[in-house]
Motif scaffolding. Structure first.
Motif, mmCIF file in Angstrom:
data_model
loop_
_atom_site.group_PDB
_atom_site.id
_atom_site.type_symbol
_atom_site.label_atom_id
_atom_site.label_comp_id
_atom_site.label_asym_id
_atom_site.label_seq_id
_atom_site.Cartn_x
_atom_site.Cartn_y
_atom_site.Cartn_z
ATOM 1 N N UNK A 199 19.879 8.483 2.654
ATOM 2 C CA UNK A 199 18.892 7.773 1.843
ATOM 3 C C UNK A 199 17.486 8.173 2.269
ATOM 4 N N UNK A 200 17.305 8.416 3.563
ATOM 5 C CA UNK A 200 15.987 8.788 4.086
ATOM 6 C C UNK A 200 15.467 10.105 3.568
ATOM 7 N N UNK A 201 16.301 10.870 2.836
ATOM 8 C CA UNK A 201 15.847 12.146 2.289
ATOM 9 C C UNK A 201 14.689 11.965 1.314
ATOM 10 N N UNK A 202 14.524 10.756 0.774
ATOM 11 C CA UNK A 202 13.423 10.544 -0.182
ATOM 12 C C UNK A 202 12.069 10.730 0.493
ATOM 13 N N UNK A 203 12.037 10.647 1.812
ATOM 14 C CA UNK A 203 10.759 10.804 2.517
ATOM 15 C C UNK A 203 10.233 12.228 2.425
ATOM 16 N N UNK A 204 11.084 13.173 2.034
ATOM 17 C CA UNK A 204 10.662 14.568 1.938
ATOM 18 C C UNK A 204 10.184 14.932 0.540
ATOM 19 N N UNK A 205 10.289 14.010 -0.406
ATOM 20 C CA UNK A 205 9.890 14.311 -1.785
ATOM 21 C C UNK A 205 8.383 14.556 -1.877
ATOM 22 N N UNK A 206 8.012 15.544 -2.668
ATOM 23 C CA UNK A 206 6.618 15.895 -2.868
ATOM 24 C C UNK A 206 6.239 15.686 -4.332
ATOM 25 N N UNK A 207 4.929 15.681 -4.600
ATOM 26 C CA UNK A 207 4.443 15.600 -5.975
ATOM 27 C C UNK A 207 3.727 14.303 -6.264
ATOM 28 N N UNK A 208 3.480 14.070 -7.543
ATOM 29 C CA UNK A 208 2.798 12.855 -7.976
ATOM 30 C C UNK A 208 3.715 11.655 -7.806
ATOM 31 N N UNK A 209 3.163 10.456 -7.994
ATOM 32 C CA UNK A 209 3.969 9.241 -7.890
ATOM 33 C C UNK A 209 5.107 9.258 -8.908
ATOM 34 N N UNK A 210 4.810 9.701 -10.123
ATOM 35 C CA UNK A 210 5.847 9.763 -11.154
ATOM 36 C C UNK A 210 6.928 10.773 -10.782
ATOM 37 N N UNK A 211 6.522 11.913 -10.259
ATOM 38 C CA UNK A 211 7.492 12.938 -9.880
ATOM 39 C C UNK A 211 8.387 12.465 -8.743
ATOM 40 N N UNK A 212 7.800 11.749 -7.796
ATOM 41 C CA UNK A 212 8.605 11.246 -6.678
ATOM 42 C C UNK A 212 9.545 10.130 -7.130
ATOM 43 N N UNK A 213 9.085 9.275 -8.039
ATOM 44 C CA UNK A 213 9.952 8.222 -8.555
ATOM 45 C C UNK A 213 11.124 8.832 -9.310
ATOM 46 N N UNK A 214 10.856 9.839 -10.124
ATOM 47 C CA UNK A 214 11.932 10.525 -10.838
ATOM 48 C C UNK A 214 12.892 11.174 -9.851
ATOM 49 N N UNK A 215 12.343 11.722 -8.771
ATOM 50 C CA UNK A 215 13.180 12.348 -7.757
ATOM 51 C C UNK A 215 14.080 11.347 -7.053
ATOM 52 N N UNK A 216 13.570 10.136 -6.817
ATOM 53 C CA UNK A 216 14.391 9.092 -6.186
ATOM 54 C C UNK A 216 15.550 8.703 -7.104
#
Length: 211
Positions: free
Chosen positions: A73-90
């Protein structure tokens, strides 16, 4: 010729991983309560002494598997980009993980919910408190950047939604329309429609039925 220290270390690590893989399979098939250390040793093809050398009891095996689940689950901490891009990534990352690692998802859900094993989950979560708070804060930061009135509530709601989806997917893997649910989640948060489908099996929308 004696084995080198590095070779011995590698062999021990392989044995430990084989035991954990066997434990995951046995727990997923039989359930934690019904499974025994003997079941694990037979599945792993190792001696009981080797299993107890690494894991003194069944609870420690479960704790290690849960520890790894939380790390995933902690992999989300590596997501990059805008807030929208990170939310989509989660959203996308959670659905991908849920669909592609159903045995560990089922185990985590059962250990969290069963009265006899909930303390195991609570202990692992407490040991990972700093990591869990980092995850929570990362999600709250995303909602803060998106202008949410209460980022903490939004974080809890998102996690509850995704965990609920994971539960349904674990129960109805053959009939749960992952892609349709994914697109609905994107739309509910005002995110752009995904350009390509996730690389996982996703049946059409019909009715949830166990098979």
């Amino acid at each position: 010729m004696p084995r080198s220290a590095s070779t011995n270390l590698e062999l021990r690590e392989k044995s430990r991983e084989r035991i954990l893989s066997a434990a995951l399979e046995v727990f997923a098939e039989k359930g934690y309560e019904a499974a025994s250390i003997s079941d694990v040793t037979q599945r792993a093809g190792v001696s009981r002494g080797l299993v107890t050398y690494y894991f003194a009891g069944k609870q420690l095996l479960a704790a290690e598997l849960l520890d790894r689940w939380l790390d995933g689950i902690g992999a989300i901490l590596t997501l990059q980009g805008s807030a929208d891009e990170r939310l989509a990534g989660i959203i996308d990352g959670t659905l991908m993980a849920a669909a592609s690692t159903l045995p560990i998802q089922r185990l985590a859900i059962s250990l969290m919910l069963q009265p006899g094993t909930h303390p195991v989950f609570a202990a692992v979560e407490a040991a990972k408190a700093a990591r869990v708070e980092q995850i929570e804060d990362a999600i709250r930061s995303i909602f803060g950047q998106r202008g949410a009135d209460d980022p903490a509530v939004e974080e809890m709601l998102l996690r509850a939604t995704l965990e609920g989806v994971t539960v349904k997917l674990a129960i109805y893997p053959e009939t749960f329309p992952v892609e349709a649910v994914r697109r609905r989640l994107h739309a509910s948060y005002g995110l752009p429609e995904p350009r390509t489908p996730l690389l996982i099996s996703s049946p059409p929308v019909d009715r949830l039925r166990a098979k």
